[in-house]
Scaffold this active site. Sequence first.
Site, PDB file in Angstrom:
ATOM      1  CD  GLU D  60     -78.731  40.562 -61.497  1.00 43.24           C
ATOM      2  OE1 GLU D  60     -77.749  39.941 -61.040  1.00 43.24           O
ATOM      3  OE2 GLU D  60     -79.656  40.987 -60.780  1.00 43.24           O
ATOM      4  CG  HIS D 127     -82.071  51.081 -56.112  1.00 44.18           C
ATOM      5  ND1 HIS D 127     -80.955  50.936 -55.331  1.00 44.18           N
ATOM      6  CD2 HIS D 127     -82.745  49.905 -56.017  1.00 44.18           C
ATOM      7  CE1 HIS D 127     -80.957  49.733 -54.766  1.00 44.18           C
ATOM      8  NE2 HIS D 127     -82.026  49.088 -55.172  1.00 44.18           N
TER       9      HIS D 127
HETATM   10  C1  LIG Z   1     -76.952  42.069 -58.448  1.00 42.02           C
HETATM   11  C2  LIG Z   1     -78.245  42.453 -57.817  1.00 42.02           C
HETATM   12  N1  LIG Z   1     -79.405  42.099 -58.410  1.00 42.02           N
HETATM   13  C3  LIG Z   1     -80.593  42.442 -57.875  1.00 42.02           C
HETATM   14  C4  LIG Z   1     -80.667  43.162 -56.715  1.00 42.02           C
HETATM   15  C5  LIG Z   1     -82.029  43.593 -56.141  1.00 42.02           C
HETATM   16  N2  LIG Z   1     -82.214  43.024 -54.807  1.00 42.02           N
HETATM   17  C6  LIG Z   1     -81.979  43.756 -53.683  1.00 42.02           C
HETATM   18  S1  LIG Z   1     -82.082  42.803 -52.280  1.00 42.02           S
HETATM   19  C7  LIG Z   1     -82.518  41.433 -53.194  1.00 42.02           C
HETATM   20  C8  LIG Z   1     -82.732  40.136 -52.487  1.00 42.02           C
HETATM   21  C9  LIG Z   1     -81.475  39.747 -51.762  1.00 42.02           C
HETATM   22  O1  LIG Z   1     -81.672  38.535 -51.111  1.00 42.02           O
HETATM   23  P1  LIG Z   1     -80.568  38.000 -50.120  1.00 42.02           P
HETATM   24  O2  LIG Z   1     -79.254  37.929 -50.813  1.00 42.02           O
HETATM   25  O3  LIG Z   1     -81.079  36.730 -49.517  1.00 42.02           O
HETATM   26  O4  LIG Z   1     -80.430  39.142 -49.031  1.00 42.02           O
HETATM   27  P2  LIG Z   1     -81.591  39.614 -48.008  1.00 42.02           P
HETATM   28  O5  LIG Z   1     -82.178  40.866 -48.579  1.00 42.02           O
HETATM   29  O6  LIG Z   1     -82.597  38.493 -47.905  1.00 42.02           O
HETATM   30  O7  LIG Z   1     -80.893  39.855 -46.720  1.00 42.02           O
HETATM   31  C10 LIG Z   1     -82.550  41.716 -54.568  1.00 42.02           C
HETATM   32  C11 LIG Z   1     -82.900  40.740 -55.621  1.00 42.02           C
HETATM   33  C12 LIG Z   1     -79.443  43.514 -56.102  1.00 42.02           C
HETATM   34  N3  LIG Z   1     -79.421  44.222 -54.965  1.00 42.02           N
HETATM   35  N4  LIG Z   1     -78.264  43.148 -56.673  1.00 42.02           N
END
Ligand SMILES: Cc1ncc(C[n+]2csc(CCOP(=O)(O)OP(=O)(O)O)c2C)c(N)n1
Lengths: 348, 348, 324, 324
Positions: D60, D127
Amino acid sequence: MAIAREAEPVGSLSEVREAGLDREDLLAVYRNLLLTRGIEERGHILYRQGKIPGSFYTGRGNEAASVGVATAMGPDDVGTPLHRDMGVHVVRGVEPWRIFAQYMGRVDGPTHGKDGNVHMADSRLGLIAMVSHLPAMLPVATGCALAFRIRGERRVAVGWFGEGASARGDAHEAMTFAGTRRLPIVFVCDNNQWAYSTPSHLEYATEHVADRAETYGFEGVVVDGTDVLAVYREAKRAIERARKGGGPTLLECVTLRMEGHAVHDDAFYVPKPMLEEWAKSDPLERFRSWLRENADLDDEEEEEIAGGVKRLLNDALKRAEESPLPEPDQLLDGVFASPEDLDTPHHK
Amino acid sequence: MAIAREAEPVGSLSEVREAGLDREDLLAVYRNLLLTRGIEERGHILYRQGKIPGSFYTGRGNEAASVGVATAMGPDDVGTPLHRDMGVHVVRGVEPWRIFAQYMGRVDGPTHGKDGNVHMADSRLGLIAMVSHLPAMLPVATGCALAFRIRGERRVAVGWFGEGASARGDAHEAMTFAGTRRLPIVFVCDNNQWAYSTPSHLEYATEHVADRAETYGFEGVVVDGTDVLAVYREAKRAIERARKGGGPTLLECVTLRMEGHAVHDDAFYVPKPMLEEWAKSDPLERFRSWLRENADLDDEEEEEIAGGVKRLLNDALKRAEESPLPEPDQLLDGVFASPEDLDTPHHK
Amino acid sequence: MAEKTYLQAISDGLREEMRRDKRVFVIGEDVGVYGGAFKVTLGFQEEFGPWRVIDAPLAESAIIGACTGASIMGMRPVAEMQFADFISCGWDQLVTVAAKQRWRAGTPVPITVRLPSGGGFSGGPFHSQNPESSFAHIPGLKCVCPATPEDAKGLLASAIQDPSPVLYFEHKHLYRRIKAEVPDERITVPIGKARIHQEGDDVSVVTWGAMVYTSEEAAKELAEDDVSVEIVDLRSVMPWDKGAVLESVRKTSKVLVLHEDTRSGGFGAEIAATIAEEAFEDLDAPVKRIAAPDTPVPFSPPLEKAFIPQVADVAAGLRELAEY
Amino acid sequence: MAEKTYLQAISDGLREEMRRDKRVFVIGEDVGVYGGAFKVTLGFQEEFGPWRVIDAPLAESAIIGACTGASIMGMRPVAEMQFADFISCGWDQLVTVAAKQRWRAGTPVPITVRLPSGGGFSGGPFHSQNPESSFAHIPGLKCVCPATPEDAKGLLASAIQDPSPVLYFEHKHLYRRIKAEVPDERITVPIGKARIHQEGDDVSVVTWGAMVYTSEEAAKELAEDDVSVEIVDLRSVMPWDKGAVLESVRKTSKVLVLHEDTRSGGFGAEIAATIAEEAFEDLDAPVKRIAAPDTPVPFSPPLEKAFIPQVADVAAGLRELAEY
Ligand SMILES: Cc1ncc(C[n+]2csc(CCOP(=O)(O)OP(=O)(O)O)c2C)c(N)n1
Ligand SMILES: Cc1ncc(C[n+]2csc(CCOP(=O)(O)OP(=O)(O)O)c2C)c(N)n1
Ligand SMILES: [Mg+2]
Ligand SMILES: [Mg+2]
């Protein structure tokens, strides 16, 4: 372990010509070095005279790094120089009297007294004013590069950061985004080996900050920041690579911070031998003798340049001191922007 | 470029014995894998039955990675597992019925209905509840390691993050601090190749996330996250190295997210062949056949374990459904902590 | 009892807490070898060693997050921000993790964050801010703003032993300017309790931090016109002592809420709104607010003087109320 | 005119701005191929290409900072936070750089940040938040919170063309629940102007976002007891329409300030304090505030129902004022 390329020093005049500098340019570089140090030395005097409110920072030891990189930038390129990068403002053409006015909080400073010291920039010269928070300007510089990429312009953004600030998240996020998108940006690390009183080994665990560049998908280059021509050559390569679509480079200019963090700091924590060692490669002296050896700079020419700089600074000081302090009601100007504010070259 | 060590798969039983697991342990691992998947499959059913408010996430495909790492942790070690790491909670011994209660927002869930899905942890089991913001728990895990280092305890912290979250500043700041201070921590990257709909090449520019470890001053290891024994062996090495004062390790467990980001997501953006390819190395099936080939697991034993898990989950579901929803006034409990709250094992 | 500067009281108080409780450690940029930008931890590393006085990397999110984790492991971390302004880089760790962990997961986060705040010496937009209002709005965080050396010492001890995250705002402009008697023995000052800095009958001022002294000056001026001003030093902004404020309002029926932070959405609005709602029948005049205008903090002296509420501004406000 | 959901109005409005102005681009997590977590940018990448609909890394600070830089280079970036809650990770870039750059250095930062906010469907603590109060306190940032599809479209156009950074809070609970007529042509709604959602004579409600509809329901209940309620939909929280609010207060002499964000230090305090100070003589009852209690947003339905102000709570508050 990932090792950044360590740049060679620059040798002959011909080599410099290849890099794009003729003799006139070299003398201009020398003049800019003198001007950069001169501005900060005069500033220091103003401070001791009690004419500068708040604190006061200089980039002593970093003059060649800032001048060298700025000299390699194109007219339409943009940058976000920091508190050690006065040379960038000088090369881009800011008028010294405005800098003194800024130091003293006068209306004719670039921030009209709203902000202090090097927290300034003339956007018409393609510079964006730094904030204190380090290295918050790196994501901003990355955004400039993004705009160039979106519009398909052959322009490059240059973002500066210190080796201490390399520890903060903003450095990582900016390099991650720039690297994955191969944006036209050059990240310049002013590595002066100290972050206030904190030594480098507490800020990063590699030999060079530039070693991390490859993990962001681009090249890292380490250069002696007291060698203005080497800095120029490497900056030029990096900037032109970015311009051609070759993506980012991390250029690390290694120097030593030759004064305290700010005017109040006697830097007792910096080992004397370290200072003595680096004092031997003073960027100005180094380039002066190079010019004498390689570009037949003679006493006359040297005095002419030095004299010109001196006169310029004297006049600048006088003019700055004549600049009034802001009126209290100016405090409220411009919290929100007006549509007219957008009629600027850089917002074009 | 910095290349992390790519771990070999685990072969024979003797090799596993060296790594510290006897046959009983192996069956426990198998049971934990079944339990992990079983909990999430039951959760999925509860969701479709409309018994789970909000959204619902699973770690399908990541069971071996989470169970393998958790199995390598010592009783006094601590961790900050994420939304794909149900296996960690299972191995540490959380009672399944509490997880179902958490899913359904009942008072007997670890957060008593205040938070949902995997945003939970039983601190008495050495786990700290994740926040949504990724990877905000990495600096926290680093702080746990710092406490161990300050007190000279031979304990290790394990911090999980996704390959997507590796782009955020918190990952960089945590690894920078842990690396410069050589803190006893293992950074585990659940690399399931997707961050919601975003592919890895938009999150990092190297081949492996673990490639960056060396620029933080420690080793990076890449392991097949569907091979529970290889994950265990590498996690064990990393944890014991940290325990001995050898500093951090970045352990990257490569898997594929076998379901959508959350229940509402059909993952249309994941290429079918990719899913088919990875379906062949289902972590549970893989370990089951390994046990049959290498540890003479027979039908009877297999059914006994599977049956036990099934009964446990049936009872857990019943018990969870009997758990009441929280009373409205419980909303106000515990915004500020009370001194008694500090009388916990982990605050000791 | 000995006379100490506000700065000395903070430093001595912190050293005392570290001596009596091995769980207490200090972490921040340049707090070790250098002794901190304002020398609060000068000599600490020699006494407590490099693992209890930790020179952190330039990484506020790591600093706050590490304190959170260490506190959950039983330590009592005290983080120093080099300037309060830089806490903006630790915002997420504080509001997302530290503030909510106890409520969500039952895990207390007993950390203290020291925040050298406030303007008055041309620090400019990034070395002068008073960010307490932003944090006071976040459920789960406590905010204290001592004005006297004694409260500086007592509130620091209370913050460190408090089981919740406490933001400790120390006003830089009080560091060396304010001297007073401070008990030699360990003292605690209850978080959430106001202090009557000066009794009065005609108008109340509710304020904290450096503005306590600005009100005191202004009150002197009004005393010359026989207007007696009561000054309520809130000391804690979250939780804040509503009882003491309402009691003072009932006594004087007129109140000025004053702070150095900017006006719109500043915490003074919460106090004024609460008074207006709960003491409606007691008020003989509208609740007045004086605060900095809605701009960043300026560098140049004439601008900064126009930004920070001055004695004359406060005196004028008090007169207006007195004459209402 | 066509009937559209609030979500459709945002999506159509954004597409329209991108069609008419090549400087406008969208950046955020999963906004491209996926079309955004709430599908606001569905199909955008096909139409505008990958360099005007940019799938950002999970970062972000990079997103906000990049928008700042691009805007200074003449673009009109529109950043999407996947949920408003995650803006906490971009806090420093917004408050330190974007908010202050015009005032400090004369460099405008015309960016728009879209923030899917609010609770009502068990999103839990991360959320569901409504962070507008935190940003409204920061000089240099504008905050808009549309409640109707028409305002959603018009305020988005205004935000994008505004020369200052604008935070655009879109309430997730209105996305598909609220349908209304929206002009087909491009419209703008002035930032800083309130809208009278419903005229009334006896009590005023000042609110914004989803609470506009909660007030509407509550007002219906009061209409049965012949109490006529005026609902002022602020639409913009910073700058906010003080004139319209004071005018309504002068008419009804009784006012309720209502918001979904938590109470202490919430922006409702600013509004209530201003009314209490500037309309003191016009008030027949104390300015009442209703807001969420000072806790994080809970997950479990009975807790969330107790957290978010309900129609019954608002109706009770209005009755109390009417009978005062
Ligand atoms: C700081 C932040 N920005 C956006 C989100 C929204 N979000 C939730 S899960 C996700 C993807 C996460 O990807 P990854 O780190 O690869 O973990 P995965 O869910 O694939 O295990 C996003 C963008 C968040 N949780 N935290
Ligand atoms: C985010 C942030 N935290 C703290 C500071 C306070 N501070 C100002 S300069 C400095 C040291 C910076 O070191 P480095 O990045 O190496 O730059 P240098 O001053 O050495 O050129 C610190 C800690 C800051 N400016 N920003
Ligand atoms: Mg440095
Ligand atoms: Mg992933």
